[in-house]
Write a protein that holds these residues in place. Structure first.
Motif, PDB file in Angstrom:
ATOM      1  N   ALA A   1       0.814  -1.217   0.000  1.00  0.00           N
ATOM      2  CA  ALA A   1       0.000   0.000   0.000  1.00  0.00           C
ATOM      3  C   ALA A   1       0.848   1.267   0.000  1.00  0.00           C
ATOM      4  CB  ALA A   1      -0.926  -0.003   1.213  1.00  0.00           C
ATOM      5  N   GLY A   2       2.185   1.110   0.026  1.00  0.00           N
ATOM      6  CA  GLY A   2       3.060   2.270  -0.058  1.00  0.00           C
ATOM      7  C   GLY A   2       3.539   2.829   1.260  1.00  0.00           C
ATOM      8  N   TYR A   3       3.373   2.068   2.345  1.00  0.00           N
ATOM      9  CA  TYR A   3       3.828   2.524   3.654  1.00  0.00           C
ATOM     10  C   TYR A   3       5.102   1.795   4.063  1.00  0.00           C
ATOM     11  CZ  TYR A   3      -1.017   4.177   4.090  1.00  0.00           C
ATOM     12  OH  TYR A   3      -2.218   4.786   3.884  1.00  0.00           O
ATOM     13  N   ALA A   4       5.983   2.502   4.752  1.00  0.00           N
ATOM     14  CA  ALA A   4       7.120   1.861   5.394  1.00  0.00           C
ATOM     15  C   ALA A   4       6.683   1.466   6.804  1.00  0.00           C
ATOM     16  CB  ALA A   4       8.301   2.818   5.461  1.00  0.00           C
ATOM     17  N   SER A   5       7.355   0.470   7.388  1.00  0.00           N
ATOM     18  CA  SER A   5       6.960   0.030   8.721  1.00  0.00           C
ATOM     19  C   SER A   5       8.143  -0.415   9.549  1.00  0.00           C
ATOM     20  CB  SER A   5       5.931  -1.107   8.633  1.00  0.00           C
ATOM     21  OG  SER A   5       6.484  -2.244   7.993  1.00  0.00           O
ATOM     22  N   ASP A   6       8.006  -0.275  10.860  1.00  0.00           N
ATOM     23  CA  ASP A   6       8.935  -0.829  11.829  1.00  0.00           C
ATOM     24  C   ASP A   6       8.138  -1.766  12.726  1.00  0.00           C
ATOM     25  OD1 ASP A   6      11.039   0.737  10.894  1.00  0.00           O
ATOM     26  OD2 ASP A   6      10.563   2.385  12.255  1.00  0.00           O
ATOM     27  N   CYS A   7       8.828  -2.707  13.361  1.00  0.00           N
ATOM     28  CA  CYS A   7       8.128  -3.711  14.175  1.00  0.00           C
ATOM     29  C   CYS A   7       8.796  -3.862  15.530  1.00  0.00           C
ATOM     30  CB  CYS A   7       8.116  -5.069  13.472  1.00  0.00           C
ATOM     31  SG  CYS A   7       7.511  -5.024  11.782  1.00  0.00           S
ATOM     32  N   THR A   8       7.988  -3.968  16.573  1.00  0.00           N
ATOM     33  CA  THR A   8       8.466  -4.348  17.887  1.00  0.00           C
ATOM     34  C   THR A   8       7.512  -5.412  18.424  1.00  0.00           C
ATOM     35  OG1 THR A   8       7.182  -2.722  19.140  1.00  0.00           O
ATOM     36  CG2 THR A   8       9.320  -2.017  18.325  1.00  0.00           C
ATOM     37  N   THR A   9       7.979  -6.186  19.392  1.00  0.00           N
ATOM     38  CA  THR A   9       7.160  -7.292  19.903  1.00  0.00           C
ATOM     39  C   THR A   9       6.741  -7.116  21.358  1.00  0.00           C
ATOM     40  OG1 THR A   9       9.145  -8.531  20.530  1.00  0.00           O
ATOM     41  CG2 THR A   9       8.240  -8.938  18.324  1.00  0.00           C
ATOM     42  N   THR A  10       7.217  -6.070  22.015  1.00  0.00           N
ATOM     43  CA  THR A  10       6.889  -5.859  23.421  1.00  0.00           C
ATOM     44  C   THR A  10       6.447  -4.425  23.675  1.00  0.00           C
ATOM     45  OG1 THR A  10       9.126  -5.197  24.086  1.00  0.00           O
ATOM     46  CG2 THR A  10       8.621  -7.574  24.096  1.00  0.00           C
ATOM     47  N   ALA A  11       5.756  -4.226  24.786  1.00  0.00           N
ATOM     48  CA  ALA A  11       5.317  -2.892  25.187  1.00  0.00           C
ATOM     49  C   ALA A  11       6.524  -2.016  25.504  1.00  0.00           C
ATOM     50  CB  ALA A  11       4.396  -2.996  26.397  1.00  0.00           C
ATOM     51  N   GLU A  12       7.520  -2.590  26.176  1.00  0.00           N
ATOM     52  CA  GLU A  12       8.712  -1.826  26.549  1.00  0.00           C
ATOM     53  C   GLU A  12       9.430  -1.292  25.320  1.00  0.00           C
ATOM     54  OE1 GLU A  12      12.871  -2.367  29.130  1.00  0.00           O
ATOM     55  OE2 GLU A  12      11.544  -4.088  28.760  1.00  0.00           O
ATOM     56  N   ASP A  13       9.635  -2.151  24.324  1.00  0.00           N
ATOM     57  CA  ASP A  13      10.321  -1.714  23.111  1.00  0.00           C
ATOM     58  C   ASP A  13       9.501  -0.687  22.342  1.00  0.00           C
ATOM     59  OD1 ASP A  13      12.458  -3.322  23.672  1.00  0.00           O
ATOM     60  OD2 ASP A  13      11.918  -4.911  22.270  1.00  0.00           O
ATOM     61  N   ALA A  14       8.183  -0.870  22.331  1.00  0.00           N
ATOM     62  CA  ALA A  14       7.320   0.083  21.621  1.00  0.00           C
ATOM     63  C   ALA A  14       7.453   1.479  22.202  1.00  0.00           C
ATOM     64  CB  ALA A  14       5.872  -0.385  21.686  1.00  0.00           C
ATOM     65  N   LEU A  15       7.419   1.578  23.519  1.00  0.00           N
ATOM     66  CA  LEU A  15       7.518   2.891  24.169  1.00  0.00           C
ATOM     67  C   LEU A  15       8.894   3.513  23.938  1.00  0.00           C
ATOM     68  CD1 LEU A  15       5.619   2.068  27.463  1.00  0.00           C
ATOM     69  CD2 LEU A  15       4.903   3.718  25.709  1.00  0.00           C
ATOM     70  N   LEU A  16       9.927   2.673  23.917  1.00  0.00           N
ATOM     71  CA  LEU A  16      11.273   3.184  23.660  1.00  0.00           C
ATOM     72  C   LEU A  16      11.371   3.754  22.251  1.00  0.00           C
ATOM     73  CD1 LEU A  16      14.251   3.535  24.445  1.00  0.00           C
ATOM     74  CD2 LEU A  16      14.641   1.194  23.631  1.00  0.00           C
ATOM     75  N   VAL A  17      10.887   2.994  21.273  1.00  0.00           N
ATOM     76  CA  VAL A  17      10.943   3.437  19.875  1.00  0.00           C
ATOM     77  C   VAL A  17      10.126   4.707  19.675  1.00  0.00           C
ATOM     78  CG1 VAL A  17      10.273   2.827  17.528  1.00  0.00           C
ATOM     79  CG2 VAL A  17      11.430   1.155  18.950  1.00  0.00           C
ATOM     80  N   LEU A  18       8.948   4.758  20.291  1.00  0.00           N
ATOM     81  CA  LEU A  18       8.084   5.925  20.143  1.00  0.00           C
ATOM     82  C   LEU A  18       8.678   7.174  20.784  1.00  0.00           C
ATOM     83  CD1 LEU A  18       4.675   4.174  20.777  1.00  0.00           C
ATOM     84  CD2 LEU A  18       5.256   5.467  18.720  1.00  0.00           C
ATOM     85  N   SER A  19       9.647   6.999  21.673  1.00  0.00           N
ATOM     86  CA  SER A  19      10.250   8.149  22.335  1.00  0.00           C
ATOM     87  C   SER A  19      11.215   8.902  21.421  1.00  0.00           C
ATOM     88  CB  SER A  19      10.977   7.704  23.614  1.00  0.00           C
ATOM     89  OG  SER A  19      12.135   6.938  23.308  1.00  0.00           O
TER      90      SER A  19
END
Length: 225
Positions: free
Chosen positions: A23-41
């Motif tokens: 669909a033309g989007y790039a994506s990143d992946c995490t598997t845990t809540a901790e990693d998600a919050l770190l990446v989003l920071s």
């Protein structure tokens, strides 16, 4: 536009990455809540696709912490818990949309589009520059009225340039668009995709070109005749 997938089911992650890329989007992946919050920071995303059944925490804790630190990134919550009570809880926690598993891929894409429109990330109008047209809603490109298929990364570069036509887009900004957490791209990735996009524009007889602003970045300008 880059989307963060927070999901620990490997097969579903693979499907989502392929769906978004198509669909033309790039994506990143995490598997845990901790990693998600770190990446989003430290990384800005257009949308977060968030599984609520994560191995280290309830996915809703991610949403609550995002909102507590004033992160307003739109969140689509994915869950097997489809009761009204669960949906209400998720929305009250700060999720923007709720999608029960299993779901149709087309529905997920439609919900992403709806969130992007609502957040103002995309608008329902085509951006035209010279004889190049880019539709932010459908991610479709036409050159001289002829539909043109670009790779996901080529599309990211063109979208950034055409949105700021006749203005400089820094190399650092393009690097952020191109480099995903799991991507193995070389240090000259921006130059590689700029070269490919230039070639595509030339082959399609575009009347615009990409110029290099040495030491700063790149700019899309109308070709001199």
């Amino acid at each position: 536009m880059r989307i963060l997938i927070v999901e620990d089911h490997a097969e579903l992650v693979t499907m989502l990455v392929r769906l978004l890329e198509t669909a033309g989007y790039a994506s990143d992946c995490t598997t845990t809540a901790e990693d998600a919050l770190l990446v989003l920071s430290y990384t800005r995303y257009a949308v977060v696709i968030l599984d609520l059944g994560l191995p280290d925490a309830d996915g809703l804790s991610v949403v609550r912490k995002m909102r507590a630190r004033d992160d307003r990134t739109p969140v689509i919550a994915l869950t097997a818990r489809a009761s009204v009570a669960h949906r209400v809880t998720g929305l009250e926690a700060g999720a923007d949309d709720y999608l029960a598993k299993p779901f149709a891929p087309e529905e997920l894409l439609a919900r992403i589009q709806a969130l992007l429109r609502r957040s103002g990330t995309i608008v329902d109008r085509t951006i035209d520059y010279g004889n190049v047209s880019f539709d932010p809603a459908t991610r479709e490109v036409a050159i001289g009225g002829v539909p043109t298929v670009l790779s996901a990364r080529e599309l990211e570069v063109l979208a950034a340039l055409i949105r700021r036509s006749s203005r400089v887009v820094t190399k650092a900004h393009l690097e952020q668009l191109l480099f995903g957490l799991a991507d193995d791209l070389g240090s000259n990735a921006v130059e590689v995709y700029i070269h490919r996009l230039r070639r595509r524009l030339t082959l399609a007889d575009a009347d615009v070109e990409i110029v290099t602003v040495r030491g700063v970045g790149y700019m899309l300008v109308e070709r001199m005749t």
